[in-house]
Design a protein around this motif. Structure first.
Motif, PDB file in Angstrom:
ATOM      1  N   LEU A   1      19.469 127.879  36.538  1.00  0.00           N
ATOM      2  CA  LEU A   1      18.497 127.987  35.379  1.00  0.00           C
ATOM      3  C   LEU A   1      18.380 126.264  34.882  1.00  0.00           C
ATOM      4  CD1 LEU A   1      20.285 130.411  33.603  1.00  0.00           C
ATOM      5  CD2 LEU A   1      17.786 130.694  34.411  1.00  0.00           C
ATOM      6  N   HIS A   2      18.663 125.016  35.166  1.00  0.00           N
ATOM      7  CA  HIS A   2      18.804 123.570  35.207  1.00  0.00           C
ATOM      8  C   HIS A   2      17.961 123.242  35.261  1.00  0.00           C
ATOM      9  CE1 HIS A   2      20.920 120.068  34.401  1.00  0.00           C
ATOM     10  NE2 HIS A   2      20.463 119.383  35.436  1.00  0.00           N
ATOM     11  N   ASP A   3      16.193 123.786  35.977  1.00  0.00           N
ATOM     12  CA  ASP A   3      15.181 123.300  35.520  1.00  0.00           C
ATOM     13  C   ASP A   3      14.221 123.510  34.677  1.00  0.00           C
ATOM     14  OD1 ASP A   3      14.548 125.708  36.039  1.00  0.00           O
ATOM     15  OD2 ASP A   3      13.934 125.629  37.833  1.00  0.00           O
ATOM     16  N   GLY A   4      15.257 124.446  33.969  1.00  0.00           N
ATOM     17  CA  GLY A   4      14.639 124.901  32.178  1.00  0.00           C
ATOM     18  C   GLY A   4      13.255 126.000  32.512  1.00  0.00           C
ATOM     19  N   ARG A   5      13.512 126.881  33.462  1.00  0.00           N
ATOM     20  CA  ARG A   5      12.408 128.032  33.380  1.00  0.00           C
ATOM     21  C   ARG A   5      13.275 128.813  32.433  1.00  0.00           C
ATOM     22  NH1 ARG A   5      14.110 129.628  39.244  1.00  0.00           N
ATOM     23  NH2 ARG A   5      14.091 128.143  40.471  1.00  0.00           N
ATOM     24  N   ALA A   6      12.674 130.120  32.501  1.00  0.00           N
ATOM     25  CA  ALA A   6      12.381 131.055  31.112  1.00  0.00           C
ATOM     26  C   ALA A   6      13.519 132.247  31.936  1.00  0.00           C
ATOM     27  CB  ALA A   6      11.149 131.264  30.691  1.00  0.00           C
ATOM     28  N   VAL A   7      13.613 132.308  32.994  1.00  0.00           N
ATOM     29  CA  VAL A   7      13.507 133.893  33.693  1.00  0.00           C
ATOM     30  C   VAL A   7      14.196 132.876  35.220  1.00  0.00           C
ATOM     31  CG1 VAL A   7      12.100 135.517  32.442  1.00  0.00           C
ATOM     32  CG2 VAL A   7      11.347 134.058  34.920  1.00  0.00           C
ATOM     33  N   LEU A   8      14.984 133.791  35.839  1.00  0.00           N
ATOM     34  CA  LEU A   8      15.362 133.832  37.084  1.00  0.00           C
ATOM     35  C   LEU A   8      14.191 133.790  38.072  1.00  0.00           C
ATOM     36  CD1 LEU A   8      18.884 136.009  36.817  1.00  0.00           C
ATOM     37  CD2 LEU A   8      18.564 133.286  37.568  1.00  0.00           C
ATOM     38  N   VAL A   9      13.348 134.612  38.600  1.00  0.00           N
ATOM     39  CA  VAL A   9      12.458 133.615  39.221  1.00  0.00           C
ATOM     40  C   VAL A   9      11.088 134.359  38.414  1.00  0.00           C
ATOM     41  CG1 VAL A   9      11.957 135.320  41.789  1.00  0.00           C
ATOM     42  CG2 VAL A   9      14.775 135.806  40.855  1.00  0.00           C
ATOM     43  N   PRO A  10      11.033 132.792  38.230  1.00  0.00           N
ATOM     44  CA  PRO A  10       9.483 132.800  37.876  1.00  0.00           C
ATOM     45  C   PRO A  10       8.793 134.013  39.003  1.00  0.00           C
ATOM     46  CG  PRO A  10      10.626 131.067  37.807  1.00  0.00           C
ATOM     47  CD  PRO A  10      11.533 131.989  38.484  1.00  0.00           C
ATOM     48  N   PRO A  11       6.971 133.946  38.183  1.00  0.00           N
ATOM     49  CA  PRO A  11       6.909 133.296  36.756  1.00  0.00           C
ATOM     50  C   PRO A  11       7.302 135.026  35.741  1.00  0.00           C
ATOM     51  CG  PRO A  11       4.862 134.547  37.614  1.00  0.00           C
ATOM     52  CD  PRO A  11       5.859 134.780  38.796  1.00  0.00           C
ATOM     53  N   ALA A  12       7.820 135.676  36.050  1.00  0.00           N
ATOM     54  CA  ALA A  12       7.874 137.245  34.548  1.00  0.00           C
ATOM     55  C   ALA A  12       9.123 137.216  34.854  1.00  0.00           C
ATOM     56  CB  ALA A  12       7.283 138.158  34.843  1.00  0.00           C
ATOM     57  N   TYR A  13       9.989 137.764  33.569  1.00  0.00           N
ATOM     58  CA  TYR A  13      10.949 138.486  33.531  1.00  0.00           C
ATOM     59  C   TYR A  13      11.353 140.336  34.393  1.00  0.00           C
ATOM     60  CZ  TYR A  13      15.138 141.675  31.520  1.00  0.00           C
ATOM     61  OH  TYR A  13      15.873 142.392  31.131  1.00  0.00           O
ATOM     62  N   GLY A  14      12.165 139.831  35.161  1.00  0.00           N
ATOM     63  CA  GLY A  14      12.439 141.184  36.145  1.00  0.00           C
ATOM     64  C   GLY A  14      13.608 141.607  36.744  1.00  0.00           C
ATOM     65  N   ALA A  15      13.746 142.492  37.434  1.00  0.00           N
ATOM     66  CA  ALA A  15      15.365 143.135  37.696  1.00  0.00           C
ATOM     67  C   ALA A  15      16.508 142.141  37.987  1.00  0.00           C
ATOM     68  CB  ALA A  15      15.091 144.174  39.408  1.00  0.00           C
TER      69      ALA A  15
END
Length: 263
Positions: free
Chosen positions: A187-201
């Motif tokens: 998450l250090h790169d600032g991503r909003a979710v673990l696996v971009p681009p969208a919230y997932g499992a």
């Protein structure tokens, strides 16, 4: 005639039930909530339930055409993915999560800290093991699954041996800290979710994992990791978090109310 809602059999404080609830809310799937008492009445071991879920676990999602008795399968169904279509990064995060015995962290820590628990819990596990064998004798058509479940409890008695439980607790805590380090690095790169681009499992299961870190008194470890702390705040702020009833602490009276059928 409209199709009936899926029925979700779950327990209020159950870790894997929380995963199912969060996934279903995130997926926008309305369901009929069937809260069961897995502690006092142990509904999950009653024959009618065993015929739905031979694992005798929660959650169980009853759909018109099939029954899902694993939280991972429920999460994938709710979010519209499957093992055949899921991306490699998400699969890796799910595999990592489901390879970790979370109950050994939860109960191992309780046993390590509480001398009374070290006396009572092994006795309780042995009592449940004997009861499962009694049910096997009473229900010949289910004897095999009851005997298999009794063997699981025999394994838990061994795992939670009072003489070894401190080492077990330390091992599971160290592994949990390692997971938090890995999440922080990702998450250090600032991503909003673990696996971009969208919230997932992956976000579903690791949100519930982070809630369990708070539950077992490891919340301070989250705050030591700025990217992880940012992500955790964002997950708690999602519209799904409160309706999914994600426990970050023990709600004693709600738990008792659930057992009595009034919660």
């Amino acid at each position: 005639m409209p199709e009936p809602k899926p029925r979700l059999y779950h327990a209020l404080s159950s870790y894997y039930s929380m995963i199912a609830r969060l996934a279903l809310v995130e997926g926008g799937i309305a369901y009929e909530s069937m809260v069961i008492d897995i502690h006092f009445k142990m509904v999950q071991q009653q024959p009618d339930y065993v015929r739905l879920n031979p694992n005798m676990t929660v959650p169980t999602l009853v759909l018109p055409d099939r029954i899902l008795d694993q939280s991972r399968d429920i999460a994938e169904y709710a979010l519209g993915v499957s093992e055949a279509t899921i991306d490699g990064d998400t699969k890796s995060w799910l595999d990592l999560h489901y390879g970790y015995p979370i109950e050994e962290l939860t109960f191992g820590g309780l046993l390590a800290r509480n001398p009374m628990a070290r006396i009572m819990i092994p006795k309780r596990l042995e009592s449940v093991r004997r009861r499962l064998l009694e049910r096997a004798a009473q229900n010949p058509d289910l004897a095999k699954v009851y005997e298999e479940r009794a063997a699981v409890f025999a394994g838990r008695i061994h795992a939670f041996d009072p003489e070894a439980v401190a080492r077990l607790s330390e091992k599971r805590r160290a592994e949990a800290v390692g997971f938090m380090d890995r999440l922080e690095q990702t998450l250090h790169d600032g991503r909003a979710v673990l696996v971009p681009p969208a919230y997932g499992a992956a976000d579903v299961v690791w949100t519930v994992f982070l809630a369990r870190m708070e539950f077992v008194g490891m919340g301070a470890e989250l705050q030591k990791r700025p990217a992880l702390a940012r992500y955790w705040r964002a997950m708690q702020a999602r519209p799904s978090f409160a309706p999914a009833d994600i426990w970050t602490k023990l709600h004693v009276f709600r738990l008792i109310g659930g057992m009595l059928g009034v919660g």
